[in-house]
Design a protein around this motif. Structure first.
Motif, PDB file in Angstrom:
ATOM      1  N   THR A   1       1.076  -1.375  -0.149  1.00 22.91           N
ATOM      2  CA  THR A   1      -0.322   0.039  -0.209  1.00 22.91           C
ATOM      3  C   THR A   1       0.837   1.414   0.466  1.00 22.91           C
ATOM      4  OG1 THR A   1      -1.222  -0.854   1.412  1.00 22.91           O
ATOM      5  CG2 THR A   1      -1.837   1.141   0.920  1.00 22.91           C
TER       6      THR A   1
ATOM      7  N   GLY B   1      -4.368 -10.273  12.946  1.00 20.19           N
ATOM      8  CA  GLY B   1      -2.784  -9.721  11.725  1.00 20.19           C
ATOM      9  C   GLY B   1      -1.741 -11.014  10.924  1.00 20.19           C
TER      10      GLY B   1
ATOM     11  N   SER C   1      -6.716 -15.480   7.454  1.00 20.95           N
ATOM     12  CA  SER C   1      -7.728 -14.740   6.768  1.00 20.95           C
ATOM     13  C   SER C   1      -7.079 -14.732   4.949  1.00 20.95           C
ATOM     14  CB  SER C   1      -8.534 -13.463   6.664  1.00 20.95           C
ATOM     15  OG  SER C   1      -9.655 -12.975   8.199  1.00 20.95           O
ATOM     16  N   THR C   2      -5.820 -14.277   5.159  1.00 15.64           N
ATOM     17  CA  THR C   2      -4.943 -14.151   3.966  1.00 15.64           C
ATOM     18  C   THR C   2      -4.944 -15.672   3.178  1.00 15.64           C
ATOM     19  OG1 THR C   2      -4.067 -11.956   4.218  1.00 15.64           O
ATOM     20  CG2 THR C   2      -2.962 -13.478   2.815  1.00 15.64           C
TER      21      THR C   2
HETATM   22  P1  ADP Z   1      -5.851 -12.770  10.247  1.00 12.25           P
HETATM   23  O1  ADP Z   1      -7.138 -13.489   9.835  1.00 12.25           O
HETATM   24  O2  ADP Z   1      -4.914 -13.979  10.784  1.00 12.25           O
HETATM   25  O3  ADP Z   1      -6.018 -11.907  11.716  1.00 12.25           O
HETATM   26  P2  ADP Z   1      -5.253 -11.073   7.958  1.00 12.25           P
HETATM   27  O4  ADP Z   1      -4.520 -12.207   6.971  1.00 12.25           O
HETATM   28  O5  ADP Z   1      -6.142 -10.666   7.752  1.00 12.25           O
HETATM   29  O6  ADP Z   1      -5.034 -12.171   9.472  1.00 12.25           O
HETATM   30  O7  ADP Z   1      -4.098 -10.328   7.749  1.00 12.25           O
HETATM   31  C1  ADP Z   1      -2.557 -10.490   7.995  1.00 12.25           C
HETATM   32  C2  ADP Z   1      -2.315  -9.003   7.760  1.00 12.25           C
HETATM   33  O8  ADP Z   1      -1.767  -8.429   6.770  1.00 12.25           O
HETATM   34  C3  ADP Z   1      -2.240  -8.216   9.105  1.00 12.25           C
HETATM   35  O9  ADP Z   1      -0.759  -6.944   8.590  1.00 12.25           O
HETATM   36  C4  ADP Z   1      -3.616  -6.678   7.395  1.00 12.25           C
HETATM   37  O10 ADP Z   1      -3.611  -6.100   8.182  1.00 12.25           O
HETATM   38  C5  ADP Z   1      -2.521  -7.518   6.919  1.00 12.25           C
HETATM   39  N1  ADP Z   1      -3.897  -7.526   5.097  1.00 12.25           N
HETATM   40  C6  ADP Z   1      -4.889  -7.865   5.975  1.00 12.25           C
HETATM   41  N2  ADP Z   1      -5.181  -7.709   4.049  1.00 12.25           N
HETATM   42  C7  ADP Z   1      -5.007  -6.756   3.809  1.00 12.25           C
HETATM   43  C8  ADP Z   1      -5.223  -6.065   2.606  1.00 12.25           C
HETATM   44  N3  ADP Z   1      -5.990  -6.308   1.133  1.00 12.25           N
HETATM   45  N4  ADP Z   1      -4.442  -4.946   1.763  1.00 12.25           N
HETATM   46  C9  ADP Z   1      -3.529  -4.580   3.375  1.00 12.25           C
HETATM   47  N5  ADP Z   1      -3.033  -5.784   3.709  1.00 12.25           N
HETATM   48  C10 ADP Z   1      -4.026  -6.324   4.312  1.00 12.25           C
END
Ligand code: ADP
Ligand code: ADP
Length: 229
Positions: free
Chosen positions: A15, A43, A47-48
């Protein structure tokens, strides 16, 4: 047989000037029919990973296979076909259509699916056969989430990916949703991958993956914790 296999998955979000390393080299295998729970702090990349397995997002590096087919080799149309035929999603919020009854919400899926369940059978599987003519506003949060489960399984996907499915529910109601998910796993053989902050949910899993900082820090199989290979 394996549902999923991931090799060296990485994901970097960029970003502007900043880079977030959401996944830092994840290897995993998920057996078909297993119940897998992803635990770990906010974080940590859960989810990723789920979004990549579901074909909603692509990794920056590494490979993912579903039943031997490399998802990372598919174009956007291929990923969309994969998602439509093989994956059901459950999120924290149910996203039911308020102007449609429970059964009509499920029918939206069964009307277009290749090998649909009977809509009423899907609702009965989650314990809501007697609520089929109710509208979402007439159902509790847990019941709405169970309608969302019925809708997600109505096309008989091999895999159900669940991101905080009980996150908006109190614990007693959440348990009913989990019971519905376990029943789906037992009756239909659906592979379940469930993200949760609730370590109690881990009790239902064949395997628990503990995430930390974009990596799998530890894998528990049943109640015998083992180090990831
Ligand atoms: P969790 O599901 O374990 O909470 P995520 O996979 O949502 O973790 O997020 C992992 C990291 O990636 C975090 O630091 C989050 O802020 C970042 N992140 C997730 N989605 C995005 C996105 N679309 N753009 C930028 N950063 C992201
Ligand atoms: P959780 O950790 O419970 O998944 P978050 O608040 O960390 O919830 O993130 C919710 C969603 O917001 C993430 O799954 C991701 O898609 C998105 N997100 C997180 N961080 C960022 C970010 N820095 N930029 C853009 N989107 C993000």
């Amino acid at each position: 047989p394996l549902a999923f296999r991931a090799i060296g998955l990485s994901k970097v979000y960029r970003t502007g000037e900043t880079e977030v390393h959401a996944l830092r080299g994840v290897d995993l295998e998920i057996a078909a029919g297993d119940v897998l729970v992803l635990l770990g702090p906010s974080g940590s990349g859960k989810s990723t990973l789920l979004n990549i397995m579901g074909g909603l997002d692509r990794p920056t590096g590494g490979q993912v296979f579903f039943e031997g087919e490399e998802l990372t080799g598919l174009d956007d149309a291929g990923l969309t076909r994969f998602r439509r035929s093989h994956v059901g999603f459950i999120f924290q919020f149910y996203n039911l259509i308020p102007s449609l009854t429970a059964e009509e919400n499920v029918r939206l899926v069964t009307d277009i699916a290749e090998r649909p369940l009977d809509p009423l059978a899907a609702l009965e599987l989650v314990g809501l056969g007697d609520r089929r003519t109710h509208y979402p506003a007439q159902l509790s949060g847990g019941e709405q989430q169970r309608v969302a489960v019925a809708r997600a399984i109505a096309k008989q996907p091999e895999v159900l990916l669940c991101d905080e499915p009980t996150g908006a529910l109190d614990s007693a109601t959440g348990v009913r949703v989990l019971e519905a998910l376990v029943r789906v796993n037992h009756e239909l053989g659906t592979t379940l991958v469930i993200i949760t902050h609730n370590s109690g949910i881990a009790a239902i899993a064949d395997k628990v993956l503990h995430f930390l900082d974009g990596r799998i820090a530890r894998i528990e199989t049943n109640d015998n914790p083992v180090d990831p290979a």
